[in-house]
Scaffold this motif. Structure first.
Motif, mmCIF file in Angstrom:
data_model
loop_
_atom_site.group_PDB
_atom_site.id
_atom_site.type_symbol
_atom_site.label_atom_id
_atom_site.label_comp_id
_atom_site.label_asym_id
_atom_site.label_seq_id
_atom_site.Cartn_x
_atom_site.Cartn_y
_atom_site.Cartn_z
ATOM 1 N N ASP A 1 -10.457 -9.241 -6.181
ATOM 2 C CA ASP A 1 -11.877 -9.302 -5.821
ATOM 3 C C ASP A 1 -12.090 -9.089 -4.328
ATOM 4 O OD1 ASP A 1 -13.215 -10.110 -8.412
ATOM 5 O OD2 ASP A 1 -11.663 -11.645 -8.250
ATOM 6 N N ALA A 2 -11.075 -9.410 -3.542
ATOM 7 C CA ALA A 2 -11.134 -9.174 -2.095
ATOM 8 C C ALA A 2 -9.709 -9.139 -1.562
ATOM 9 C CB ALA A 2 -11.928 -10.268 -1.391
ATOM 10 N N ILE A 3 -9.529 -8.424 -0.445
ATOM 11 C CA ILE A 3 -8.219 -8.340 0.193
ATOM 12 C C ILE A 3 -8.376 -8.712 1.662
ATOM 13 C CG2 ILE A 3 -6.393 -6.751 0.957
ATOM 14 C CD1 ILE A 3 -6.596 -5.349 -1.734
ATOM 15 N N ILE A 4 -7.436 -9.514 2.158
ATOM 16 C CA ILE A 4 -7.442 -9.967 3.549
ATOM 17 C C ILE A 4 -6.199 -9.414 4.225
ATOM 18 C CG2 ILE A 4 -7.333 -11.989 5.060
ATOM 19 C CD1 ILE A 4 -8.682 -13.436 2.476
ATOM 20 N N VAL A 5 -6.392 -8.690 5.303
ATOM 21 C CA VAL A 5 -5.281 -8.101 6.058
ATOM 22 C C VAL A 5 -5.103 -8.897 7.352
ATOM 23 C CG1 VAL A 5 -4.373 -6.049 7.195
ATOM 24 C CG2 VAL A 5 -5.759 -5.808 5.109
ATOM 25 N N VAL A 6 -3.889 -9.380 7.557
ATOM 26 C CA VAL A 6 -3.580 -10.158 8.764
ATOM 27 C C VAL A 6 -2.656 -9.326 9.652
ATOM 28 C CG1 VAL A 6 -2.693 -12.334 9.652
ATOM 29 C CG2 VAL A 6 -3.709 -12.269 7.370
ATOM 30 N N ASP A 7 -3.183 -8.780 10.734
ATOM 31 C CA ASP A 7 -2.355 -8.138 11.767
ATOM 32 C C ASP A 7 -1.295 -7.190 11.211
ATOM 33 O OD1 ASP A 7 -3.732 -9.460 13.741
ATOM 34 O OD2 ASP A 7 -2.277 -11.070 13.969
ATOM 35 N N THR A 8 -1.687 -6.315 10.290
ATOM 36 C CA THR A 8 -0.728 -5.387 9.677
ATOM 37 C C THR A 8 -1.356 -4.001 9.612
ATOM 38 O OG1 THR A 8 0.132 -7.207 8.315
ATOM 39 C CG2 THR A 8 0.753 -4.972 7.658
ATOM 40 N N SER A 9 -1.057 -3.159 10.579
ATOM 41 C CA SER A 9 -1.728 -1.855 10.656
ATOM 42 C C SER A 9 -1.366 -0.941 9.490
ATOM 43 C CB SER A 9 -1.394 -1.165 11.984
ATOM 44 O OG SER A 9 0.000 -1.004 12.135
ATOM 45 N N LYS A 10 -0.151 -1.069 8.959
ATOM 46 C CA LYS A 10 0.239 -0.226 7.821
ATOM 47 C C LYS A 10 -0.656 -0.464 6.606
ATOM 48 C CE LYS A 10 5.186 0.264 8.855
ATOM 49 N NZ LYS A 10 6.565 -0.081 8.404
ATOM 50 N N ALA A 11 -1.206 -1.662 6.510
ATOM 51 C CA ALA A 11 -2.025 -2.010 5.342
ATOM 52 C C ALA A 11 -3.253 -1.108 5.219
ATOM 53 C CB ALA A 11 -2.459 -3.470 5.410
ATOM 54 N N TYR A 12 -3.763 -0.633 6.340
ATOM 55 C CA TYR A 12 -4.964 0.206 6.275
ATOM 56 C C TYR A 12 -4.669 1.530 5.576
ATOM 57 C CZ TYR A 12 -5.935 -3.268 9.861
ATOM 58 O OH TYR A 12 -6.053 -4.443 10.550
ATOM 59 N N ASP A 13 -3.482 2.083 5.828
ATOM 60 C CA ASP A 13 -3.059 3.297 5.112
ATOM 61 C C ASP A 13 -2.859 2.998 3.627
ATOM 62 O OD1 ASP A 13 -3.033 4.891 7.390
ATOM 63 O OD2 ASP A 13 -0.958 4.402 7.864
ATOM 64 N N TRP A 14 -2.206 1.875 3.338
ATOM 65 C CA TRP A 14 -1.959 1.522 1.935
ATOM 66 C C TRP A 14 -3.273 1.411 1.164
ATOM 67 C CZ3 TRP A 14 1.452 -3.241 3.549
ATOM 68 C CH2 TRP A 14 2.657 -2.780 4.086
ATOM 69 N N LEU A 15 -4.247 0.737 1.759
ATOM 70 C CA LEU A 15 -5.534 0.528 1.091
ATOM 71 C C LEU A 15 -6.293 1.839 0.932
ATOM 72 C CD1 LEU A 15 -6.463 -2.759 2.947
ATOM 73 C CD2 LEU A 15 -6.167 -2.564 0.477
ATOM 74 N N ALA A 16 -6.223 2.698 1.939
ATOM 75 C CA ALA A 16 -6.912 3.995 1.858
ATOM 76 C C ALA A 16 -6.290 4.857 0.764
ATOM 77 C CB ALA A 16 -6.848 4.709 3.208
ATOM 78 N N LYS A 17 -4.953 4.892 0.708
ATOM 79 C CA LYS A 17 -4.265 5.701 -0.313
ATOM 80 C C LYS A 17 -4.500 5.161 -1.717
ATOM 81 C CE LYS A 17 -0.602 7.337 2.764
ATOM 82 N NZ LYS A 17 0.801 7.153 3.199
ATOM 83 N N ALA A 18 -4.640 3.836 -1.815
ATOM 84 C CA ALA A 18 -4.903 3.223 -3.129
ATOM 85 C C ALA A 18 -6.367 3.354 -3.525
ATOM 86 C CB ALA A 18 -4.502 1.753 -3.107
ATOM 87 N N ASN A 19 -7.188 3.842 -2.593
ATOM 88 C CA ASN A 19 -8.629 3.997 -2.838
ATOM 89 C C ASN A 19 -9.259 2.675 -3.266
ATOM 90 O OD1 ASN A 19 -10.948 5.583 -2.787
ATOM 91 N ND2 ASN A 19 -10.809 6.056 -4.977
ATOM 92 N N TYR A 20 -8.823 1.604 -2.598
ATOM 93 C CA TYR A 20 -9.352 0.276 -2.918
ATOM 94 C C TYR A 20 -10.818 0.189 -2.489
ATOM 95 C CZ TYR A 20 -10.094 -4.743 -2.885
ATOM 96 O OH TYR A 20 -10.613 -5.999 -3.119
ATOM 97 N N LYS A 21 -11.669 -0.191 -3.407
ATOM 98 C CA LYS A 21 -13.120 -0.178 -3.153
ATOM 99 C C LYS A 21 -13.711 -1.584 -2.950
ATOM 100 C CE LYS A 21 -13.693 4.279 -3.606
ATOM 101 N NZ LYS A 21 -13.933 5.075 -2.380
ATOM 102 N N GLY A 22 -12.902 -2.598 -3.130
ATOM 103 C CA GLY A 22 -13.428 -3.958 -2.982
ATOM 104 C C GLY A 22 -13.590 -4.355 -1.522
#
Length: 367
Positions: free
Chosen positions: A72-93
């Protein structure tokens, strides 16, 4: 509600201690928390029985986690790689970014690429950290301050009969204990601790320092070499691994001795050991830098000293250990401050409100 927290490092430090406390509290209120880490630095024992933990750097596995678990929601803590992961996964939440790193250049690096994912909110653990983050982000995304919280029924002043007296660390009967708790690295500034202990060793015979933690720290070997080279093994006892659930007993032993905790850090966005110590009725000695004056009330729950000032650190330790009447008052006020400002119910409830806000907004956007 089901949420995922992404952070690259599974440590025994304050970020994971804070999230451990939140996950327990969230679960009681119908929110399932899962964690995705890239590397375990000794923190697995803190989290494994609390919530599901994914430990991987495999991008295909991470893609599956993000696409198949219906968060339902994702929280990213100081992890720049996560932004690529989320973009590639097309996460819409909805996505929240927690900005925890106190050093501005490292924080800037950790935020690289966040514009790919359009976060709903930034969350920081102190007003000081909000000021730091505000330098780097000038967009309309709101920045919310939520202090780390703890369970004051777990971290509390223990009765003498409750204390695990026979488990390490064991108190020398005639010593006041001054404990340094945390990593051994440049920012935590263990070198200043050694200088302070060296000064105290020349002036006192009734004080013993404990170093708690550091088993997997990047400067573990440098610390060990310096500790021995400076001939401080008599005044400083080192316990590289103390399980998290034993920490209330460690604080109880410090309090029973009439001692305190000490931090020598160069910067903190929060500092969980401060509130743990205070919750257990143990005064804190720390430098007056970054967020620390927000947490430790100088003269009421401990004493602050000027950054890098060895004599100042030693004098503040002496003020605490040499006046038992004052000690009782510091101990009482420290506990009260945690109950009023840093209890998990207070801090986590605001987090739950934000999660509900952003998930409602996400559903509205979809419709």
């Amino acid at each position: 509600m089901k949420i995922l927290v992404i952070w690259r490092l599974l440590t025994v430090g304050g970020v994971n201690a804070g999230w451990r406390n939140r996950a327990i509290y969230f679960k009681q209120r119908g929110i399932t928390t899962e964690f995705l880490y890239c590397k375990d630095l000794g923190g697995m024992h803190m989290m494994k029985d609390i919530a599901p933990v994914y430990l991987t750097t495999d991008e295909q596995r991470i893609h599956e986690i993000l696409t198949k678990n219906h968060y339902d929601a994702i929280i990213v803590v100081d992890t720049s790689k996560a932004y690529d992961w989320l973009a590639k996964a097309n996460y819409k939440g909805p996505i929240i970014i927690e900005a925890r790193t106190p050093e501005i250049m490292k924080l800037k690096r950790n935020l690289t690429g966040y514009d790919q994912i359009q976060p709903q909110k930034f969350i920081v653990p102190s007003q000081h950290q909000k000021r730091v983050l505000s330098i780097l982000v000038n967009e309309p995304t709101p920045i919310e301050v939520i202090y780390n919280g703890l369970d004051p029924s777990f971290f509390r002043p223990l009765k003498p009969e409750e204390i695990h007296e026979q488990k390490d660390p064991i108190v020398s009967s005639d010593k006041k204990i001054v404990a340094y708790i945390g990593r051994l690295d440049v920012r935590k500034n263990w070198r200043l601790l050694l200088k302070t202990a060296e000064l105290v060793q020349k002036e006192r015979e009734d004080i013993e320092f404990w170093v708690i933690g550091g088993a997997k720290s990047v400067e573990r070997q440098q610390f060990e070499d310096e500790w021995k080279k400076r001939q401080l093994t008599d005044i400083i006892k080192w316990f590289p691994v103390v399980p998290y659930h034993e920490m209330p007993h460690v604080y109880a032993k410090i309090r029973q001795s009439g001692g305190c905790t000490i931090a020598t850090t160069k910067a903190e966005s929060f500092g969980n050991t401060f509130i743990e110590s205070m919750a257990c009725g143990v005064p804190v000695v720390a430098p007056s830098v970054s967020s620390i004056p927000e947490i430790v009330a100088d003269g009421k729950t401990g004493y602050l000293f000027r950054e890098e000032h060895v004599r100042g650190a030693a004098e503040q330790i002496y003020r605490i250990v040499d006046d038992q009447e004052r000690y009782g008052n510091l101990s009482k006020l420290a506990r009260e401050r945690v109950e009023q400002m840093f209890s998990i119910s207070h801090c986590a409830n605001r987090y739950i409100e934000i999660l509900r806000e952003v998930t409602r907004e996400g559903k509205t956007d979809e419709s």
